[in-house]
Design a protein around this motif. Structure first.
Motif, PDB file in Angstrom:
ATOM      1  N   ASP A 148      -5.802  -7.916   4.968  1.00 34.03           N
ATOM      2  CA  ASP A 148      -4.301  -8.830   4.760  1.00 34.03           C
ATOM      3  C   ASP A 148      -3.856  -7.645   3.953  1.00 34.03           C
ATOM      4  N   ASP A 149      -5.277  -7.088   2.948  1.00 35.84           N
ATOM      5  CA  ASP A 149      -4.974  -6.320   2.141  1.00 35.84           C
ATOM      6  C   ASP A 149      -4.509  -4.486   2.408  1.00 35.84           C
ATOM      7  N   GLU A 150      -5.059  -4.625   3.309  1.00 37.03           N
ATOM      8  CA  GLU A 150      -5.255  -2.913   3.809  1.00 37.03           C
ATOM      9  C   GLU A 150      -4.118  -2.804   4.778  1.00 37.03           C
ATOM     10  N   HIS A 151      -3.486  -3.817   5.476  1.00 39.68           N
ATOM     11  CA  HIS A 151      -2.838  -3.691   6.681  1.00 39.68           C
ATOM     12  C   HIS A 151      -2.230  -5.311   7.187  1.00 39.68           C
ATOM     13  N   ALA A 152      -0.662  -4.601   7.940  1.00 41.97           N
ATOM     14  CA  ALA A 152       0.089  -5.869   7.554  1.00 41.97           C
ATOM     15  C   ALA A 152      -0.028  -6.567   9.609  1.00 41.97           C
ATOM     16  N   GLU A 153      -0.140  -5.766  10.797  1.00 43.61           N
ATOM     17  CA  GLU A 153      -0.537  -6.003  11.661  1.00 43.61           C
ATOM     18  C   GLU A 153      -1.297  -5.068  12.412  1.00 43.61           C
ATOM     19  N   TRP A 154      -1.207  -5.025  13.804  1.00 44.84           N
ATOM     20  CA  TRP A 154      -2.311  -4.126  15.099  1.00 44.84           C
ATOM     21  C   TRP A 154      -1.253  -4.297  16.061  1.00 44.84           C
ATOM     22  N   ALA A 155      -1.314  -2.825  16.730  1.00 46.11           N
ATOM     23  CA  ALA A 155      -0.334  -3.185  18.357  1.00 46.11           C
ATOM     24  C   ALA A 155      -1.662  -1.717  19.231  1.00 46.11           C
ATOM     25  N   ASP A 167       0.788  -0.589   0.270  1.00 42.59           N
ATOM     26  CA  ASP A 167      -0.143  -0.132   0.375  1.00 42.59           C
ATOM     27  C   ASP A 167       0.953   1.471  -0.300  1.00 42.59           C
ATOM     28  N   SER A 168       0.526   2.303  -0.515  1.00 42.33           N
ATOM     29  CA  SER A 168       1.068   3.836  -0.172  1.00 42.33           C
ATOM     30  C   SER A 168       1.077   3.590   1.164  1.00 42.33           C
ATOM     31  N   TRP A 169       2.591   4.475   1.627  1.00 47.24           N
ATOM     32  CA  TRP A 169       3.342   4.522   3.019  1.00 47.24           C
ATOM     33  C   TRP A 169       3.236   3.076   3.800  1.00 47.24           C
ATOM     34  N   PRO A 170       3.569   2.397   3.091  1.00 46.38           N
ATOM     35  CA  PRO A 170       4.060   1.380   3.435  1.00 46.38           C
ATOM     36  C   PRO A 170       4.548   0.772   4.675  1.00 46.38           C
ATOM     37  N   LEU A 171       4.277   0.076   5.497  1.00 42.19           N
ATOM     38  CA  LEU A 171       4.846  -0.671   6.583  1.00 42.19           C
ATOM     39  C   LEU A 171       4.732   0.258   7.663  1.00 42.19           C
ATOM     40  N   ARG A 172       4.232   1.677   7.514  1.00 42.93           N
ATOM     41  CA  ARG A 172       3.955   2.433   8.105  1.00 42.93           C
ATOM     42  C   ARG A 172       2.979   2.626   9.077  1.00 42.93           C
ATOM     43  N   TRP A 173       2.853   2.638  10.772  1.00 42.85           N
ATOM     44  CA  TRP A 173       1.455   2.636  11.581  1.00 42.85           C
ATOM     45  C   TRP A 173       0.949   4.148  11.683  1.00 42.85           C
TER      46      TRP A 173
END
Length: 212
Positions: free
Chosen positions: A164-171, A60-66
């Motif tokens: 999964d198509d939008e976010h890799a993980e949550w915290a 996605d745009s801004w990949p792997l940012r929170w």
């Protein structure tokens, strides 16, 4: 999310958010020609005062940012508040019970990172970041975007499910982790933008005020 195929509609809304819960998004845009697009987000805190963050997918745009849950307002959204509730449900499966207030930006004077230094991320909303009423305004791709971030109470904090198509993980993130931009286990915590980080820090400030 299978048990609930639609976002909740029975949540309560603070009277302070009347403008954003009763006025259609198109009317808000028509009333302010300086704004081109609307975004809605949600700050959710668990019983321990931790804030829910999502990590954007690598594709996605801004990949792997929170970021906090949220996204663009759809034509079908009845209001900015409804958009925030829908985005929260779509991205996490959490169902709103109350939308209590707007979460603005923490004042820059209070926005230290724990070592006396204020840093900034590159990314969304770095240009002309400012607050107008309860909205955070920024310029991106030649347009002015206005974002309402609402503090949302949910039925349960124990059932977060991301797409999964939008976010890799949550915290669930602590104030110290957000200020230091680093998780307790040493991993870096890279926000989508400085605006998102300052909104999260304001959420911590409001939570502490509410629990004094």
């Amino acid at each position: 999310m299978a048990a609930h195929s639609r976002p909740p509609t029975s949540y309560t809304v603070s009277p302070a958010l009347h403008r954003y819960s009763s006025v259609p998004p198109a009317a808000l845009l028509a009333a302010d020609p300086d704004i081109d697009h609307l975004i809605a987000g949600a700050v959710v805190t668990n019983p321990h005062g931790l804030v829910l963050l999502l990590r954007r997918a690598a594709t996605d745009s801004w990949p792997l940012r929170w970021e906090v849950p949220g996204g663009c307002v759809d034509a079908a959204d009845a209001s900015l508040v409804a958009a925030a509730v829908r985005e929260l449900w779509e991205e996490t499966g959490l169902r709103a019970t109350a939308v209590t207030r707007a979460v603005r930006l923490l004042d820059e004077d209070e926005d230290g990172d724990g070592d006396g230094e204020v840093k900034s991320d590159s990314g969304e909303g770095e240009a002309d970041l400012r607050v107008k009423d309860d909205l955070c305004l920024f310029r991106e791709t030649g347009s002015v975007w206005a974002k309402l971030t609402a503090w949302v109470d949910v039925e349960s904090c124990d059932a977060v499910v991301v797409r999964d198509d939008e976010h890799a993980e949550w915290a669930w993130v602590s104030e110290e982790e957000a200020r230091r931009r680093r998780f307790a286990d040493g991993r870096e915590l890279d926000f989508v933008s400085e605006g998102v980080r300052r909104t999260v820090l304001e959420g911590f400030r409001l939570w502490k005020l509410a629990h004094q």
